[in-house]
Motif scaffolding. Structure first.
Motif, PDB file in Angstrom:
ATOM      1  N   ASP A 319       0.813  -1.219   0.000  1.00 37.02           N
ATOM      2  CA  ASP A 319       0.000   0.000   0.000  1.00 37.02           C
ATOM      3  C   ASP A 319       0.843   1.265   0.000  1.00 37.02           C
ATOM      4  OD1 ASP A 319      -3.009  -0.712   0.319  1.00 37.02           O
ATOM      5  OD2 ASP A 319      -1.981  -2.087   1.674  1.00 37.02           O
ATOM      6  N   LEU A 320       2.157   1.112   0.050  1.00 37.19           N
ATOM      7  CA  LEU A 320       3.043   2.279  -0.011  1.00 37.19           C
ATOM      8  C   LEU A 320       3.283   2.674  -1.466  1.00 37.19           C
ATOM      9  CD1 LEU A 320       5.638   1.402   2.781  1.00 37.19           C
ATOM     10  CD2 LEU A 320       4.003   3.309   2.802  1.00 37.19           C
ATOM     11  N   TRP A 321       2.213   3.149  -2.112  1.00 35.22           N
ATOM     12  CA  TRP A 321       2.349   3.675  -3.463  1.00 35.22           C
ATOM     13  C   TRP A 321       2.065   5.170  -3.446  1.00 35.22           C
ATOM     14  CZ3 TRP A 321      -2.549   5.404  -4.724  1.00 35.22           C
ATOM     15  CH2 TRP A 321      -3.630   4.726  -4.169  1.00 35.22           C
ATOM     16  N   VAL A 322       2.776   5.868  -4.303  1.00 30.96           N
ATOM     17  CA  VAL A 322       2.727   7.333  -4.294  1.00 30.96           C
ATOM     18  C   VAL A 322       1.298   7.815  -4.487  1.00 30.96           C
ATOM     19  CG1 VAL A 322       3.481   9.423  -5.486  1.00 30.96           C
ATOM     20  CG2 VAL A 322       5.111   7.567  -5.079  1.00 30.96           C
ATOM     21  N   GLY A 323       0.867   8.677  -3.582  1.00 28.59           N
ATOM     22  CA  GLY A 323      -0.471   9.243  -3.620  1.00 28.59           C
ATOM     23  C   GLY A 323      -1.427   8.630  -2.624  1.00 28.59           C
ATOM     24  N   ASN A 324      -1.093   7.458  -2.089  1.00 35.32           N
ATOM     25  CA  ASN A 324      -1.995   6.779  -1.155  1.00 35.32           C
ATOM     26  C   ASN A 324      -1.909   7.414   0.227  1.00 35.32           C
ATOM     27  OD1 ASN A 324      -3.933   4.905  -0.454  1.00 35.32           O
ATOM     28  ND2 ASN A 324      -2.461   3.295   0.040  1.00 35.32           N
ATOM     29  N   LYS A 325      -3.060   7.509   0.910  1.00 36.43           N
ATOM     30  CA  LYS A 325      -3.116   8.060   2.256  1.00 36.43           C
ATOM     31  C   LYS A 325      -3.300   6.928   3.254  1.00 36.43           C
ATOM     32  CE  LYS A 325      -5.160  11.993   2.968  1.00 36.43           C
ATOM     33  NZ  LYS A 325      -6.185  13.065   3.148  1.00 36.43           N
ATOM     34  N   LEU A 326      -2.507   6.946   4.329  1.00 37.36           N
ATOM     35  CA  LEU A 326      -2.499   5.871   5.318  1.00 37.36           C
ATOM     36  C   LEU A 326      -2.424   6.431   6.726  1.00 37.36           C
ATOM     37  CD1 LEU A 326       0.165   3.723   3.475  1.00 37.36           C
ATOM     38  CD2 LEU A 326      -2.242   3.066   3.726  1.00 37.36           C
ATOM     39  N   ASP A 327      -2.937   5.672   7.693  1.00 35.11           N
ATOM     40  CA  ASP A 327      -2.738   5.985   9.094  1.00 35.11           C
ATOM     41  C   ASP A 327      -1.583   5.147   9.610  1.00 35.11           C
ATOM     42  OD1 ASP A 327      -4.760   7.815   9.217  1.00 35.11           O
ATOM     43  OD2 ASP A 327      -6.198   6.521  10.258  1.00 35.11           O
ATOM     44  N   LEU A 328      -0.590   5.809  10.192  1.00 28.41           N
ATOM     45  CA  LEU A 328       0.607   5.156  10.714  1.00 28.41           C
ATOM     46  C   LEU A 328       0.466   5.023  12.226  1.00 28.41           C
ATOM     47  CD1 LEU A 328       3.187   7.223   8.657  1.00 28.41           C
ATOM     48  CD2 LEU A 328       2.028   5.108   8.009  1.00 28.41           C
ATOM     49  N   ILE A 329       0.653   3.825  12.722  1.00 29.46           N
ATOM     50  CA  ILE A 329       0.343   3.491  14.113  1.00 29.46           C
ATOM     51  C   ILE A 329       1.518   2.781  14.751  1.00 29.46           C
ATOM     52  CG2 ILE A 329      -1.097   1.916  15.519  1.00 29.46           C
ATOM     53  CD1 ILE A 329      -3.360   2.490  13.497  1.00 29.46           C
ATOM     54  N   SER A 330       1.718   2.995  16.040  1.00 33.45           N
ATOM     55  CA  SER A 330       2.723   2.227  16.776  1.00 33.45           C
ATOM     56  C   SER A 330       2.174   1.845  18.141  1.00 33.45           C
ATOM     57  CB  SER A 330       4.023   3.031  16.930  1.00 33.45           C
ATOM     58  OG  SER A 330       3.846   4.099  17.829  1.00 33.45           O
ATOM     59  N   PHE A 331       2.739   0.776  18.689  1.00 31.25           N
ATOM     60  CA  PHE A 331       2.404   0.370  20.053  1.00 31.25           C
ATOM     61  C   PHE A 331       3.543  -0.467  20.607  1.00 31.25           C
ATOM     62  CE2 PHE A 331       0.384  -2.602  17.130  1.00 31.25           C
ATOM     63  CZ  PHE A 331       0.740  -3.853  17.629  1.00 31.25           C
ATOM     64  N   PRO A 332       3.630  -0.606  21.934  1.00 32.39           N
ATOM     65  CA  PRO A 332       4.772  -1.307  22.527  1.00 32.39           C
ATOM     66  C   PRO A 332       4.751  -2.800  22.238  1.00 32.39           C
ATOM     67  CG  PRO A 332       3.649   0.093  24.136  1.00 32.39           C
ATOM     68  CD  PRO A 332       2.762   0.020  22.946  1.00 32.39           C
ATOM     69  N   ALA A 333       5.933  -3.367  22.161  1.00 31.01           N
ATOM     70  CA  ALA A 333       6.098  -4.821  22.048  1.00 31.01           C
ATOM     71  C   ALA A 333       6.087  -5.417  23.454  1.00 31.01           C
ATOM     72  CB  ALA A 333       7.396  -5.133  21.322  1.00 31.01           C
ATOM     73  N   ALA A 334       6.382  -6.710  23.551  1.00 33.98           N
ATOM     74  CA  ALA A 334       6.429  -7.386  24.844  1.00 33.98           C
ATOM     75  C   ALA A 334       7.502  -6.748  25.729  1.00 33.98           C
ATOM     76  CB  ALA A 334       6.722  -8.871  24.640  1.00 33.98           C
ATOM     77  N   PRO A 335       7.286  -6.702  27.034  1.00 31.42           N
ATOM     78  CA  PRO A 335       8.222  -6.015  27.947  1.00 31.42           C
ATOM     79  C   PRO A 335       9.651  -6.524  27.857  1.00 31.42           C
ATOM     80  CG  PRO A 335       6.170  -6.547  29.088  1.00 31.42           C
ATOM     81  CD  PRO A 335       6.093  -7.223  27.754  1.00 31.42           C
ATOM     82  N   GLN A 336       9.839  -7.832  27.554  1.00 32.67           N
ATOM     83  CA  GLN A 336      11.200  -8.380  27.499  1.00 32.67           C
ATOM     84  C   GLN A 336      12.091  -7.624  26.531  1.00 32.67           C
ATOM     85  OE1 GLN A 336       8.305 -10.173  27.404  1.00 32.67           O
ATOM     86  NE2 GLN A 336       8.683 -12.368  27.753  1.00 32.67           N
ATOM     87  N   TRP A 337      11.498  -7.032  25.487  1.00 29.45           N
ATOM     88  CA  TRP A 337      12.307  -6.383  24.456  1.00 29.45           C
ATOM     89  C   TRP A 337      12.810  -5.011  24.865  1.00 29.45           C
ATOM     90  CZ3 TRP A 337      14.168  -9.880  21.805  1.00 29.45           C
ATOM     91  CH2 TRP A 337      13.426 -10.975  21.354  1.00 29.45           C
ATOM     92  N   TYR A 338      12.345  -4.499  26.014  1.00 20.30           N
ATOM     93  CA  TYR A 338      12.801  -3.184  26.450  1.00 20.30           C
ATOM     94  C   TYR A 338      13.878  -3.269  27.533  1.00 20.30           C
ATOM     95  CZ  TYR A 338       8.969  -1.598  23.597  1.00 20.30           C
ATOM     96  OH  TYR A 338       8.143  -1.365  22.519  1.00 20.30           O
ATOM     97  N   SER A 339      14.331  -4.478  27.820  1.00 23.60           N
ATOM     98  CA  SER A 339      15.503  -4.638  28.683  1.00 23.60           C
ATOM     99  C   SER A 339      16.744  -4.286  27.870  1.00 23.60           C
ATOM    100  CB  SER A 339      15.599  -6.077  29.175  1.00 23.60           C
ATOM    101  OG  SER A 339      15.867  -6.959  28.086  1.00 23.60           O
ATOM    102  N   PRO A 340      17.860  -3.976  28.530  1.00 24.08           N
ATOM    103  CA  PRO A 340      19.092  -3.689  27.768  1.00 24.08           C
ATOM    104  C   PRO A 340      19.475  -4.839  26.838  1.00 24.08           C
ATOM    105  CG  PRO A 340      19.351  -2.996  30.045  1.00 24.08           C
ATOM    106  CD  PRO A 340      18.043  -3.738  29.972  1.00 24.08           C
TER     107      PRO A 340
END
Length: 363
Positions: A319-340
């Motif tokens: 869907d990343l074609w020139v002219g297309n409009k999209l909503d970009l979203i983020s959210f946290p992954a599992a807590p283990q991935w935020y350890s050093p």
């Protein structure tokens, strides 16, 4: 605790949730596995049994199942259907003990759908857990690897029926060997890896990941207005809609290249027409980083995905074609991935895509 039979409706919702969590190029494979599973449910008269890891005997042996590809998307050479059964039988033979449960290698994209059909084919229970909680491009990027668990032995079956069993311990080494074997076997391999007891999976896995995908799908598949869906996803996931933007440039989509890595990086540029902000997405298999006016808004291990603003239907990298409009979203992954240790394993520098991210994400 979880113990219930999954229904045909659950399959549709699971597929939607799996595609939402993994904004990839190839959603077609997940849809194909959804349809295959629906056919099996109709044939068997019931769906697979979904259980929690703590529903099983702590000493029960379980394993992940999932595709590993190298140069060929699964929709380009569709599996016959017995590849994972073959891999599981090979792994059981090498372990010398029966398997009593299976779980996804990654609770996202096609690999979230695979163990559902495999559970129906084998009669094994499907464990409501996985070792990623999303999808990462490398076999070595798992919470089980973080906990020091061995990736092997690993059993593989290729699209031509050829097989292999790899006695490998180090997950990083397993990634290189399995990826190379996938290439030699025909472009992808059905794998059974990370054999662990139910107790180890309960302690070190991402628990409830299959149920979460079904909940996501229930929200996105509903007839609610887009904003109502976003409100529910925010409650469920801690989600935030970062920006609505129109695609203005795409610097090629990811395709295979350097041995040991799934593909080379690519980028897309979008513009928020309401405020004139410039959005840049860094991509390798999926979206790894999102910057707005040069500031990092989200970066791996965060999940970054896209939906179509008119109905919140799941978008893919196609869907990343020139002219297309999209909503970009983020959210946290599992807590283990935020350890050093987790960050060191999955941050963009570890995937040789972009330089080290300093100072965290911008807010």
């Amino acid at each position: 605790m979880t113990r219930r039979r999954l229904t045909a409706a659950d399959m549709g919702h699971l597929c939607t949730g799996a595609m939402f969590v993994a904004c990839t190029i190839d959603h077609e494979s997940a849809l194909q596995y959804r349809d295959m599973t629906l056919g099996l449910i109709e044939l068997n008269g019931e769906g697979p049994l979904l259980v929690s890891a703590d529903d099983l005997d702590p000493a029960a042996m379980t394993t992940s199942t999932g595709f590993v590809n190298r140069g060929l998307m699964f929709s380009e050479m569709i599996p016959i259907g017995d590849e994972f059964e073959t891999a599981l039988n090979l792994l059981q033979g090498r372990l010398g003990v029966p398997l009593q449960g299976i779980f996804p290698l990654a609770a996202a994209s096609v690999n979230a759908m695979v163990p559902v059909s495999v559970a129906l084919q084998t009669g094994l229970p499907l464990v409501d857990a996985d070792p990623m909680g999303r999808v990462f491009p490398l076999v070595s990027q798992t919470t089980l690897a973080l906990a020091g668990m061995s990736a092997g032995p690993i059993a593989l079956t290729g699209p031509t029926g050829e097989t292999a069993v790899v006695d490998v311990v180090a997950p990083a080494r397993a990634e290189r060997i399995v990826r190379a074997l996938a290439s030699e076997l025909g472009g992808w391999a059905a794998t059974a890896s990370y054999p662990v007891t139910a107790a180890v999976l309960q302690e070190h896995g991402v628990i409830g990941s299959i149920s979460r995908l079904i909940e996501i799908g229930q929200i996105l598949d509903s007839a609610q207005h887009t904003q109502a869906k976003y409100a529910q996803l925010t409650t469920l996931l801690g989600m935030r809609k970062v920006i609505r933007a129109r695609v203005t440039d795409v610097e090629g989509l990811s395709r295979p290249s350097v041995p040991g890595l799934p593909d080379r990086p690519s980028s897309a540029t979008l513009v928020d027409e309401a405020q004139g902000r410039i959005v840049r997405l860094e991509i390798q298999n999926e979206i790894l980083m999102m910057l707005v006016d040069g500031a990092i808004q989200a970066v791996v291990p965060d999940v970054i995905t896209m939906v179509r603003p008119e109905d919140a239907s799941v978008a893919s990298l196609d869907d990343l074609w020139v002219g297309n409009k999209l909503d970009l979203i983020s959210f946290p992954a599992a807590p283990q991935w935020y350890s050093p240790e987790g960050r060191a394993l999955v941050e963009p520098m570890a995937m040789h895509v972009v330089g080290h991210v300093r100072g965290g994400r911008a807010r």
